[in-house]
Scaffold this motif. Sequence first.
Motif, PDB file in Angstrom:
ATOM      1  N   PHE A  27      61.542   5.664 -23.049  1.00 40.58           N
ATOM      2  CA  PHE A  27      61.007   6.791 -22.277  1.00 40.58           C
ATOM      3  C   PHE A  27      61.784   6.960 -20.969  1.00 40.58           C
ATOM      4  N   LEU A  28      61.962   5.877 -20.216  1.00 43.22           N
ATOM      5  CA  LEU A  28      62.698   5.979 -18.958  1.00 43.22           C
ATOM      6  C   LEU A  28      64.166   6.306 -19.211  1.00 43.22           C
ATOM      7  N   GLY A  29      64.751   5.721 -20.250  1.00 42.38           N
ATOM      8  CA  GLY A  29      66.142   6.016 -20.593  1.00 42.38           C
ATOM      9  C   GLY A  29      66.324   7.485 -20.938  1.00 42.38           C
ATOM     10  N   ALA A  30      65.415   8.030 -21.752  1.00 46.92           N
ATOM     11  CA  ALA A  30      65.493   9.446 -22.129  1.00 46.92           C
ATOM     12  C   ALA A  30      65.324  10.335 -20.904  1.00 46.92           C
ATOM     13  N   MET A  50      54.839   7.040 -11.205  1.00 46.48           N
ATOM     14  CA  MET A  50      56.252   7.181 -11.556  1.00 46.48           C
ATOM     15  C   MET A  50      56.961   7.635 -10.282  1.00 46.48           C
ATOM     16  N   THR A  51      58.003   6.911  -9.884  1.00 43.89           N
ATOM     17  CA  THR A  51      58.793   7.286  -8.717  1.00 43.89           C
ATOM     18  C   THR A  51      60.164   7.745  -9.195  1.00 43.89           C
ATOM     19  N   MET A  52      60.479   8.996  -8.917  1.00 41.60           N
ATOM     20  CA  MET A  52      61.773   9.571  -9.272  1.00 41.60           C
ATOM     21  C   MET A  52      62.551   9.755  -7.978  1.00 41.60           C
ATOM     22  N   ASP A 109      51.569  10.565 -10.292  1.00 48.86           N
ATOM     23  CA  ASP A 109      50.715   9.849 -11.230  1.00 48.86           C
ATOM     24  C   ASP A 109      51.122  10.262 -12.640  1.00 48.86           C
ATOM     25  N   ILE A 110      51.483   9.292 -13.458  1.00 51.08           N
ATOM     26  CA  ILE A 110      51.981   9.588 -14.798  1.00 51.08           C
ATOM     27  C   ILE A 110      50.886  10.162 -15.707  1.00 51.08           C
ATOM     28  N   ARG A 111      49.630   9.900 -15.372  1.00 55.40           N
ATOM     29  CA  ARG A 111      48.525  10.334 -16.240  1.00 55.40           C
ATOM     30  C   ARG A 111      48.323  11.840 -16.238  1.00 55.40           C
ATOM     31  N   ASP A 112      48.900  12.537 -15.269  1.00 58.79           N
ATOM     32  CA  ASP A 112      48.795  14.002 -15.263  1.00 58.79           C
ATOM     33  C   ASP A 112      50.150  14.660 -14.952  1.00 58.79           C
ATOM     34  N   LEU A 157      56.638  11.088 -23.099  1.00 59.43           N
ATOM     35  CA  LEU A 157      55.815  11.359 -21.916  1.00 59.43           C
ATOM     36  C   LEU A 157      54.363  11.592 -22.318  1.00 59.43           C
ATOM     37  N   ASP A 158      54.144  12.308 -23.412  1.00 57.87           N
ATOM     38  CA  ASP A 158      52.776  12.499 -23.912  1.00 57.87           C
ATOM     39  C   ASP A 158      52.116  11.155 -24.193  1.00 57.87           C
ATOM     40  N   THR A 159      52.835  10.255 -24.835  1.00 59.68           N
ATOM     41  CA  THR A 159      52.312   8.920 -25.142  1.00 59.68           C
ATOM     42  C   THR A 159      52.026   8.155 -23.852  1.00 59.68           C
ATOM     43  N   ALA A 160      52.961   8.172 -22.909  1.00 63.33           N
ATOM     44  CA  ALA A 160      52.795   7.437 -21.655  1.00 63.33           C
ATOM     45  C   ALA A 160      51.639   7.996 -20.825  1.00 63.33           C
TER      46      ALA A 160
END
Length: 185
Positions: A27-30, A50-52, A109-112, A157-160
Amino acid sequence: MAFEKLKAAFRDAVGKKRSAKQEYVQFLGAMLVKYPEIHTVAYDPRTCTMTMSFAVTGEITKQKLQYFANLLIESIKTHRHLEGHRDQPRMEVRAEAAKDTMILSIDRDIRDLYVAEIDLMADLMQDCFGDQLLVQEDAAMTDEFIAGQEALFGNLLDTARKTPPSQRLSGYRDAGRVIVYNGRL
């Protein structure tokens, strides 16, 4: 016989756990392949954040940084509202200087978090900082490979979002390679 069933169940559980870890690493690689504007990406399981990070060269005024942060936050809020999401996204934008480069970090927040929001972040970075934004595209990656990673990224991303990773993950680029591992940068 019962022992054999127990061993088989254990092997299956370990295999699923390993496959989930590999899926999150992928996921992070993609993400790094899909978004060459992203300098580094990190995930913290304690906060599901998630920090970008984006790298911008040269002088950037506080006013321009504040303008970008406000524009980004308002744009994400507007996008979410238009998509029917009524909750306010948990997001933070910060900057720090590193030599001749400014690192802009966006915590979400990765959840949303949705693909369209990351697309919007990357587009706004390009619009606000133009040639100052360091974009690390790899000429060796084929369009076919990149398209495959983009499709995969949306699914991952949907899975995460539904089942956030339980381990800390970090990813970055190094000499044309994308590197992702468990742990901090």
